[in-house]
Scaffold this active site. Structure first.
Site, PDB file in Angstrom:
ATOM      1  CB  THR A 111      -0.965   0.025   1.213  1.00 42.69           C
ATOM      2  OG1 THR A 111      -1.293   1.384   1.508  1.00 42.69           O
ATOM      3  CG2 THR A 111      -0.371  -0.581   2.453  1.00 42.69           C
TER       4      THR A 111
ATOM      5  CB  SER B  44      -3.062   1.912  10.827  1.00 40.60           C
ATOM      6  OG  SER B  44      -2.875   1.041   9.711  1.00 40.60           O
TER       7      SER B  44
ATOM      8  CE1 TYR C 151      -3.534  -3.510   5.125  1.00 45.99           C
ATOM      9  CE2 TYR C 151      -3.769  -1.121   5.069  1.00 45.99           C
ATOM     10  CZ  TYR C 151      -3.635  -2.331   4.417  1.00 45.99           C
ATOM     11  OH  TYR C 151      -3.594  -2.359   3.048  1.00 45.99           O
ATOM     12  CG  HIS C 152      -1.152   1.702   6.602  1.00 46.02           C
ATOM     13  ND1 HIS C 152      -2.217   2.209   7.303  1.00 46.02           N
ATOM     14  CD2 HIS C 152      -1.496   1.794   5.297  1.00 46.02           C
ATOM     15  CE1 HIS C 152      -3.153   2.609   6.455  1.00 46.02           C
ATOM     16  NE2 HIS C 152      -2.746   2.365   5.235  1.00 46.02           N
TER      17      HIS C 152
ATOM     18  CE  LYS D  31      -0.978  -4.662   2.465  1.00 47.19           C
ATOM     19  NZ  LYS D  31      -1.506  -5.977   2.021  1.00 47.19           N
TER      20      LYS D  31
END
Ligand SMILES: NC(=O)c1ccc[n+]([C@@H]2O[C@H](COP(=O)([O-])OP(=O)(O)OC[C@H]3O[C@@H](n4cnc5c(N)ncnc54)[C@H](O)[C@@H]3O)[C@@H](O)[C@H]2O)c1
Length: 382
Positions: free
Chosen positions: A144, A179, A181-182, A185
């Protein structure tokens, strides 16, 4: 080619599976319905009901005469994933099978653990399944743009040349996820880079911006083939949310000052990018990073655009500035490079007023299913 899609039931996975099949490739789509389960648990069901993977594949077969193989299973189960690689022997694998919601990853400990273990284990298992059964398989991984954060310098395409005390070296561009989540990644990218440099894997890591849209050539063939569309505060991306808010007569929820700027792309362009990456694979021992978006907008730009188009369609749309539930810069410099996919042949579909109007019409057709108490943010970064 023989192409495996991990996360084949997802917003991007299902249209990708259909597009590859219609382009003449053999496709195996794998999913364990993780997203459907956590969406139910958080009362964040999609606006438009979508049949399960095997049922969708049956409708797709009726409409096109083409078959997509589907398997229900967990990419975090190495024995399972390994067996799929041994049997299907893919030449390319598209890895979408991750927990993709930033707010979900910030809800609490259980959700943080789910996100971290799911995303990293799925990636590690994929790497090892390739190493053991399909060494030449090209890994196409969805990262992302959020991995880079919003630094006060230009964002390069994955790598940066650094001159330090008279010497030079090329490094992964510095990354700082906003976050958990990031951050998973970012960790995925590090994991892939490790296995590329030590084991010589061929990997394309696509730093994708938020995707919008429901329409693709195949998805438009039948209502059961539409991808999932979330509009709640946890799984809904900002474009979807604004469209639904405009239709429901709820003021558009701009978080903070609304200067947050990101790179967006149409779902049709995601399909093009994945197809281009597959057709022009990374070399062995190469981690190729491409920034995958076609145009940048601030949240205020998006709100103005949706408001203007929806007003023209007879809807009454207000914009409301909310106390920002996230910790992020609300006004910042943003200049990311994105020439790699254009060089490969990407022909962008931009977010014109006609595109916005068509999406509003799709939402209007499901207006009665909008649950208004799923709009306001439930998760705060604290
Ligand atoms: N949609 C976007 O705007 C966007 C933007 C940037 C990056 N991405 C990335 O693209 C990928 C796909 O995103 P999406 O929007 O299609 O999300 P999605 O949640 O709709 O799709 C992901 C799919 O993977 C499945 N999955 C998750 N963990 C799994 C596991 N362990 N085993 C098997 N299946 C599993 C889920 O059930 C889901 O169907 C994600 O990695 C996401 O981070 C998406």
């Amino acid at each position: 080619m023989r192409i495996m899609i991990l996360g084949g039931d997802g917003y991007l996975g299902w249209p990708t599976a259909m597009a590859f099949r219609c382009a003449g490739h053999d496709v195996l789509a794998i999913d364990n319905y993780f997203r459907r389960r956590i969406a139910r648990e958080t009362k964040s069901d999609a606006l438009i009901p979508t049949p399960l993977l095997a049922e969708r594949a049956a409708v797709f077969h009726q409409m096109t005469g083409q078959s997509i193989a589907t398997v229900e299973g967990d990419c975090c189960d190495f024995e399972f994933l390994s067996r799929q690689f041994a049997e299907f022997a893919p030449e390319a694998v598209v890895h979408y099978a991750e927990q993709p919601s930033a707010p979900y990853s910030m809800m609490g400990f259980a959700e943080a653990r789910n996100t971290l273990t799911n995303n990293l284990n799925a990636t590690l298992n994929l790497i090892w399944a390739v190493l053991e059964h399909a060494r030449d398989c090209h890994i196409i991984k969805l990262g992302t743009m959020g991995e880079y954060g919003t630094p006060n310098i230009d964002i390069e395409e994955g790598w940066i040349d650094i001159a330090h005390k008279g010497r030079r070296e090329k490094f992964l561009y510095p990354r700082q996820g906003g976050s958990l989540y990031h951050t998973t990644k970012v960790m995925d990218t590090d994991l892939l880079w490790f296995y590329v440099r030590i084991y010589g894997l061929a990997v394309t890591d696509l730093m994708q911006g938020p995707v919008y849209g429901l329409s693709t050539e195949e998805a438009d063939l039948h209502p059961a083939l539409v991808p999932n569309f979330h509009y709640d505060d946890i799984f809904g991306t900002v474009v979807n949310r604004f469209l639904v808010q405009a239709v429901a007569g709820i003021p558009l929820t701009v978080y903070g000052k609304g200067g947050q700027t990101r790179g967006y792309l149409n779902l049709r362009d995601t399909l093009q990018c994945i197809a281009l990456a597959a057709a022009h694979p990374a070399k062995k021992g190469e981690l190729r990073i491409l920034n995958q978006f076609t145009e940048t907008f601030s949240i205020n730009d998006l709100a103005t655009r949706v408001q203007r188009v929806a007003t023209g369609m007879g809807l009454r749309v207000d914009v409301q500035e909310l106390d920002n539930p996230r910790k992020e810069l609300e006004q910042h410099y943003y200049n990311p490079a994105h020439h790699g996919l254009i060089d490969l042949g990407l022909e962008p579909h931009f977010m014109t007023d006609e595109v916005v109007a068509a999406m509003i019409e799709r939402v209007q057709a499901h207006r009665e299913r909008i649950v208004v108490d799923r709009i306001m943010p439930r998760v705060r970064w604290k």
